[in-house]
Design an enzyme around this catalytic site. Structure first.
Site, PDB file in Angstrom:
ATOM      1  CG  ASP A  38      -1.727   1.205   1.427  1.00 40.08           C
ATOM      2  OD1 ASP A  38      -2.213   1.444   2.552  1.00 40.08           O
ATOM      3  OD2 ASP A  38      -1.885   1.958   0.454  1.00 40.08           O
ATOM      4  CG  ASP A 224      -3.765   4.621  -1.781  1.00 43.06           C
ATOM      5  OD1 ASP A 224      -4.680   4.954  -1.001  1.00 43.06           O
ATOM      6  OD2 ASP A 224      -2.988   3.670  -1.544  1.00 43.06           O
TER       7      ASP A 224
HETATM    8  C1  LIG Z   1      -3.305   7.945   7.772  1.00 45.90           C
HETATM    9  C2  LIG Z   1      -3.066   6.478   7.470  1.00 45.90           C
HETATM   10  C3  LIG Z   1      -3.647   5.596   8.562  1.00 45.90           C
HETATM   11  C4  LIG Z   1      -1.588   6.175   7.276  1.00 45.90           C
HETATM   12  O1  LIG Z   1      -3.799   6.248   6.244  1.00 45.90           O
HETATM   13  C5  LIG Z   1      -3.779   5.005   5.614  1.00 45.90           C
HETATM   14  O2  LIG Z   1      -3.260   4.005   6.086  1.00 45.90           O
HETATM   15  N1  LIG Z   1      -4.407   5.023   4.402  1.00 45.90           N
HETATM   16  C6  LIG Z   1      -4.437   3.854   3.542  1.00 45.90           C
HETATM   17  C7  LIG Z   1      -4.252   4.307   2.099  1.00 45.90           C
HETATM   18  N2  LIG Z   1      -4.339   3.187   1.164  1.00 45.90           N
HETATM   19  C8  LIG Z   1      -5.583   2.434   1.291  1.00 45.90           C
HETATM   20  C9  LIG Z   1      -5.784   1.924   2.716  1.00 45.90           C
HETATM   21  C10 LIG Z   1      -7.124   1.185   2.850  1.00 45.90           C
HETATM   22  O3  LIG Z   1      -8.150   1.795   2.625  1.00 45.90           O
HETATM   23  N3  LIG Z   1      -7.129  -0.142   3.187  1.00 45.90           N
HETATM   24  C11 LIG Z   1      -8.422  -0.835   3.428  1.00 45.90           C
HETATM   25  C12 LIG Z   1      -8.928  -1.590   2.211  1.00 45.90           C
HETATM   26  C13 LIG Z   1      -8.645  -1.165   0.896  1.00 45.90           C
HETATM   27  C14 LIG Z   1      -9.200  -1.875  -0.191  1.00 45.90           C
HETATM   28  C15 LIG Z   1     -10.014  -2.993   0.015  1.00 45.90           C
HETATM   29  C16 LIG Z   1     -10.270  -3.404   1.329  1.00 45.90           C
HETATM   30 CL1  LIG Z   1     -11.273  -4.786   1.618  1.00 45.90          CL
HETATM   31  C17 LIG Z   1      -9.728  -2.710   2.424  1.00 45.90           C
HETATM   32 CL2  LIG Z   1     -10.035  -3.267   4.037  1.00 45.90          CL
HETATM   33  C18 LIG Z   1      -5.908  -0.950   3.449  1.00 45.90           C
HETATM   34  C19 LIG Z   1      -5.847  -2.270   2.792  1.00 45.90           C
HETATM   35  C20 LIG Z   1      -4.967  -1.130   2.307  1.00 45.90           C
HETATM   36  C21 LIG Z   1      -5.746   3.091   3.706  1.00 45.90           C
END
Ligand SMILES: CC(C)(C)OC(=O)N[C@@H]1CNC[C@H](C(=O)N(Cc2cccc(Cl)c2Cl)C2CC2)C1
Length: 338
Positions: A38, A224
Site C-alpha cells: 500500500d 495509492d
Molecule cells: C493515515 C493512514 C492511517 C496512514 O492512512 C492510511 O493508512 N491510508 C491507507 C491508504 N491506502 C488504502 C488503505 C485502505 O483503505 N485499506 C483498506 C482496504 C482497501 C481496499 C479494500 C479493502 Cl477490503 C480494504 Cl479493508 C488498506 C488495505 C490497504 C488506507
C-alpha cells in the site's frame, strides 16, 4: 545474497479487481501472510495470534504467533491505525520479514483487534505500507527503506502491475529494484512527487469529453496502490457522475449496463501528459442473479485541508497505467500497461 539482476518480483493475486495482494513471510520458521502493498501508508501490520477469538475479522485471517518464532524480539509499544472505514489496534513486535526472498529484521504491528468493517471483506491478512518514512506511525522505518539500506537492489525503485481481469494470471506483480517490461509498452513519463514525502503529485486537471473540467486550478493526486477506486472531492465526483448518468446508491455509483458502451473517457492531466480512462477501465461489470450490475469505480471523498482537497488514483488507474515509484529521484513514472 544475490538476487537475479537486483530486481525482485513478487506475484500478486487479483481479487475482483478491487484487492491486489502478495505473499510475505514473518518469523523462523516462516509464517506466511497475504498483504496489500500500500503506497498510501508506511507500516506493516498483520493479525496477531493474541487477537480475540470473537473478532470475526481476526479468526478468518492468518495470524502471527510470536511463540512459534525463534527470531521473535519483543517490543510491546502500542499501535493503532484509524482508517476511513475502520481501525486496527495492537502492539509492536520485531522479527525477520521476507519480501520477494529478501530478509529484513523489521519492526511491525501485531493487530490484536481488527474492526469487522471493512476487514471481514478483506481477502488479504494485512498491509505492507510502501510509503515514505515520514508517513509511518510510531516512526518505524518501513520495510522498503530497510531493503534499500542493504544495497541489494539494482535501483531504489519499486513498480506495480495490476491485471484488469481476475481470470488473468498473475493477478499482478510487484517488482522491487526495477520494472518488468513484460507488463508495459512504450516509454515511462515521469513526474516529481510533491515535497511532502508522500506518493502524491500535482495534477493539472480532470476532464470528461471536451467540456467538463475539474481541478482547473491544479490539485493534488495521490497514487495509492492500496485503494480500490478513484476518489475525488464529493462535489466534483457528483457532477462527473451526473454527466455520465450514474445514480448513487448505498454501495456506490451505478449506471445502466446498456449505456456503458457510450460512456465518455475521463482524462487526468499529470506531468504534462494526459492519462485517459475509458468505460472499460472505470466500470466494474458484475453479472449477478438479478441481472448485470455496472458500478462506476469513482467515489466522492472530501479530505479536509491542508491534506485535501485531493484526488486518490487507486487500483483501477494503476491497472491501466503501469506505475514506477522512484525513491532515488522522488518521482513517479507511468507507462501503458499491457
Ligand atoms: C493515515 C493512514 C492511517 C496512514 O492512512 C492510511 O493508512 N491510508 C491507507 C491508504 N491506502 C488504502 C488503505 C485502505 O483503505 N485499506 C483498506 C482496504 C482497501 C481496499 C479494500 C479493502 Cl477490503 C480494504 Cl479493508 C488498506 C488495505 C490497504 C488506507
Amino acid at each position: 545474497s544475490k538476487h537475479n539482476n537486483g530486481t525482485v518480483p513478487t506475484p500478486l493475486t487479483n481479487y475482483l479487481d478491487t484487492q491486489y495482494f502478495g505473499e510475505i513471510s514473518i518469523g523462523s520458521p516462516a509464517q506466511t501472510f497475504n498483504v496489500v502493498f500500500d503506497t498510501g501508508s508506511a507500516n506493516l501490520w498483520v493479525p496477531s495470534q493474541s487477537c480475540s477469538p470473537f473478532s470475526t475479522a481476526c479468526f478468518t485471517h492468518n495470524r502471527y504467533d510470536a511463540s512459534r518464532s525463534r527470531t521473535y524480539i519483543e517490543n510491546g509499544t502500542g499501535f493503532s491505525i484509524q482508517y476511513a472505514s475502520g481501525n486496527v489496534r495492537g502492539f509492536l513486535s520485531e522479527d525477520v520479514v521476507v519480501v520477494g526472498g529478501i530478509p529484513v529484521v523489521q519492526v511491525f504491528a501485531e493487530a490484536a483487534s481488527l474492526s469487522a468493517m471493512p476487514f471481514i471483506f478483506a481477502k488479504f491478512d494485512g498491509v505492507m505500507g510502501m510509503g515514505y518514512p515520514n508517513v509511518a506511525i510510531d516512526g518505524i522505518t518501513p520495510v522498503f527503506d530497510r531493503i534499500m539500506s542493504q544495497h541489494v537492489l539494482k535501483e531504489e525503485v519499486f513498480s506495480v502491475y495490476y491485471s484488469r481481469d481476475p481470470k488473468h494470471s498473475p493477478g499482478g506483480e510487484l517488482v522491487l529494484g526495477g520494472t518488468d517490461p513484460n507488463y508495459y509498452t512504450g516509454n515511462f513519463n515521469y513526474m516529481d512527487t510533491r515535497q511532502t514525502g508522500k506518493w502524491e503529485v500535482t495534477m493539472k486537471g480532470v476532464s470528461v469529453g471536451m467540456e467538463m473540467h475539474f481541478c482547473t486550478e491544479g490539485c493534488t493526486a495521490v497514487i495509492d496502490t492500496g485503494s480500490s477506486y478513484i476518489t475525488g472531492p464529493a462535489s466534483s465526483v457528483s457532477a462527473l457522475m451526473k454527466t455520465i448518468g450514474a445514480q448513487l446508491d448505498e454501495s456506490g455509483y451505478k449506471v445502466n449496463c446498456d449505456s456503458v458502451k457510450s460512456l465518455p473517457s475521463v482524462t487526468f492531466h499529470l506531468g504534462g501528459q494526459e492519462y485517459s480512462l475509458t468505460h472499460e477501465d472505470y466500470i466494474l461489470w458484475q453479472s449477478q442473479v438479478e441481472g448485470d450490475v455496472c458500478t462506476v469505480t469513482f467515489r466522492g471523498l472530501d479530505v479536509p485541508p491542508p491534506t485535501g482537497p485531493i484526488w486518490i488514483l487507486g487500483a483501477n488507474f494503476i491497472a491501466r497505467y503501469y506505475t514506477e515509484f522512484d525513491r532515488r529521484n522522488n518521482r513517479i513514472g507511468f507507462a501503458t500497461a499491457v
